[in-house]
Design an enzyme around this catalytic site. Structure first.
Site, PDB file in Angstrom:
ATOM      1  N   LYS A  52       0.837  -1.206   0.000  1.00  0.00           N
ATOM      2  CA  LYS A  52       0.000   0.000   0.000  1.00  0.00           C
ATOM      3  C   LYS A  52       0.876   1.261   0.000  1.00  0.00           C
ATOM      4  O   LYS A  52       0.632   2.207  -0.745  1.00  0.00           O
ATOM      5  CB  LYS A  52      -0.946  -0.013   1.215  1.00  0.00           C
ATOM      6  CG  LYS A  52      -2.040  -1.067   1.061  1.00  0.00           C
ATOM      7  CD  LYS A  52      -2.791  -1.358   2.351  1.00  0.00           C
ATOM      8  CE  LYS A  52      -3.726  -2.549   2.144  1.00  0.00           C
ATOM      9  NZ  LYS A  52      -4.416  -2.994   3.363  1.00  0.00           N
ATOM     10  N   GLN A  96      -4.540  -1.760   9.743  1.00  0.00           N
ATOM     11  CA  GLN A  96      -4.428  -3.066   9.099  1.00  0.00           C
ATOM     12  C   GLN A  96      -4.954  -4.168  10.028  1.00  0.00           C
ATOM     13  O   GLN A  96      -4.537  -4.266  11.184  1.00  0.00           O
ATOM     14  CB  GLN A  96      -2.960  -3.333   8.716  1.00  0.00           C
ATOM     15  CG  GLN A  96      -2.739  -4.615   7.943  1.00  0.00           C
ATOM     16  CD  GLN A  96      -3.389  -4.616   6.559  1.00  0.00           C
ATOM     17  OE1 GLN A  96      -3.318  -3.634   5.830  1.00  0.00           O
ATOM     18  NE2 GLN A  96      -4.030  -5.717   6.204  1.00  0.00           N
ATOM     19  N   ASP A 119     -10.881   2.341   3.848  1.00  0.00           N
ATOM     20  CA  ASP A 119     -11.072   0.889   3.730  1.00  0.00           C
ATOM     21  C   ASP A 119     -12.552   0.559   3.544  1.00  0.00           C
ATOM     22  O   ASP A 119     -12.901  -0.565   3.181  1.00  0.00           O
ATOM     23  CB  ASP A 119     -10.576   0.180   5.002  1.00  0.00           C
ATOM     24  CG  ASP A 119      -9.282  -0.588   4.769  1.00  0.00           C
ATOM     25  OD1 ASP A 119      -8.943  -0.822   3.598  1.00  0.00           O
ATOM     26  OD2 ASP A 119      -8.626  -0.939   5.766  1.00  0.00           O
TER      27      ASP A 119
END
Ligand code: NAD
Length: 293
Positions: A52, A96, A119
């Site tokens: 990412k 995460q 997200d």
């Protein structure tokens, strides 16, 4: 059979994003800024977060990595989330997952400001998505939708069978593909571990989305000839011929299924790369205040 090439699509989309970033820079605007929080040392999470951050660099975004050891108290992570919520320079951020066992993932997800939830995991974004309102779409389903759109796959009136009902893949993609418009207007069947005669359900599908987490689970004789197959699975299996001793396979038995279908996403090189790219698209939208003006 045509491969749905996630690598090529990602490169094209990243070039489009980079061109927009150049324009923002020329106009003296604020550079998009994605932050990622990584707690602990889960090897898969390390790989995902690195990819990412690298993708941010490729398109000219600013990125920040906040790393903490696995044993930090939950309160400290909540403080980090609050700081990122309050930081006007950060457009969007991700925490995460999975988190260490002593932390409540739901509590952390709820603490993220939904306007920075690139997200797309916050219930406000999920609810808005379900109602067809502007929302940050969860990255993997967003990536799948972009694959279908950019390959002009016909979806209207098609029967789509989704295998797996997770909050991050199966459930949201089943909602997106059943919604009005393109890519959507599918008749969707959402299947899972309690489904009876899964093979028979999959055989009825014009479009199969496999998000199960079991290597090569979907077999050739489960798939209708000419079906479109989207393989979300990322599974590491032992392979003595590889230097690392392992290789990645999807949830679909590629050797058996590829000759039967019209289109298929490879693993690796399919949905995984598009997931990271979708996160960049969400971050750009956050910076431009497209979802929440
Ligand atoms: P999950 O474990 O949260 O959910 C798996 C789903 O599969 C569950 O809903 C369960 O009901 C269903 N299932 C399990 N066994 C089954 C069976 N025997 N028959 C029918 N259904 C069954 O998984 P997830 O987070 O949705 O991930 C699924 C896969 O996709 C994993 O391989 C994961 O690594 C991969 N993944 C890939 C990406 C990407 O970017 N490509 C993103 C997320 C997840």
């Amino acid at each position: 059979m045509q491969l749905l090439d996630g690598k090529l699509l990602s490169e094209n989309i990243k070039a489009e994003i980079a061109a927009e970033v150049d324009l923002i820079r020329e106009r003296g605007g604020k550079m998009p800024h994605l932050a990622a929080v990584l707690v602990g040392e889960n090897p898969a999470s390390e790989v995902y977060v690195k990819s990412k951050i690298k993708s941010c660099e490729q398109v000219g975004f600013k990125s920040t990595l906040v790393r903490r050891p696995a044993d930090i108290p939950e309160g400290e992570l909540l403080d980090i989330v609050q700081r990122l919520n309050d930081d006007p320079d950060v457009d969007g951020f991700i925490v995460q997952l999975p988190l260490p066992k002593h932390m409540d993932e739901e509590k952390i997800t709820l603490a993220i400001d939904h306007r920075k939830d690139v997200d797309g995991f916050h219930p406000i974004n999920f609810g808005r998505m379900a109602q067809g309102m502007p929302a940050f779409l969860p990255a993997t389903p967003y990536g799948i939708v972009e694959i279908l759109r950019r390959y002009n796959i016909e979806t209207s009136g098609k029967h789509c069978v989704v295998v797996g009902r997770s909050n991050i893949v199966g459930t949201p993609i089943s909602i997106l593909l059943s919604r009005k418009g393109y890519p959507g207007d599918c008749t969707v069947t959402l299947t899972h571990s309690r489904t009876q005669d899964l093979a028979a359900e999959v055989r009825r599908a014009d479009i199969v989305v496999a998000a199960i987490g079991i290597p090569e689970f979907i077999k050739g004789d489960w798939v209708k000839p000419g079906a479109v197959v989207i393989d979300v699975g990322i599974n590491r299996i032992p392979d003595a011929t590889k230097k690392s001793g392992a290789r990645l396979v999807g949830d679909v038995d590629f050797e058996e299924v590829a000759p039967k279908c019209s289109h298929i996403t490879p693993v690796p090189g399919g949905v995984g790369l598009m997931t990271v790219t979708a996160l960049l698209l969400n971050t750009l939208k956050a910076c431009k205040k497209e979802i929440y003006p």
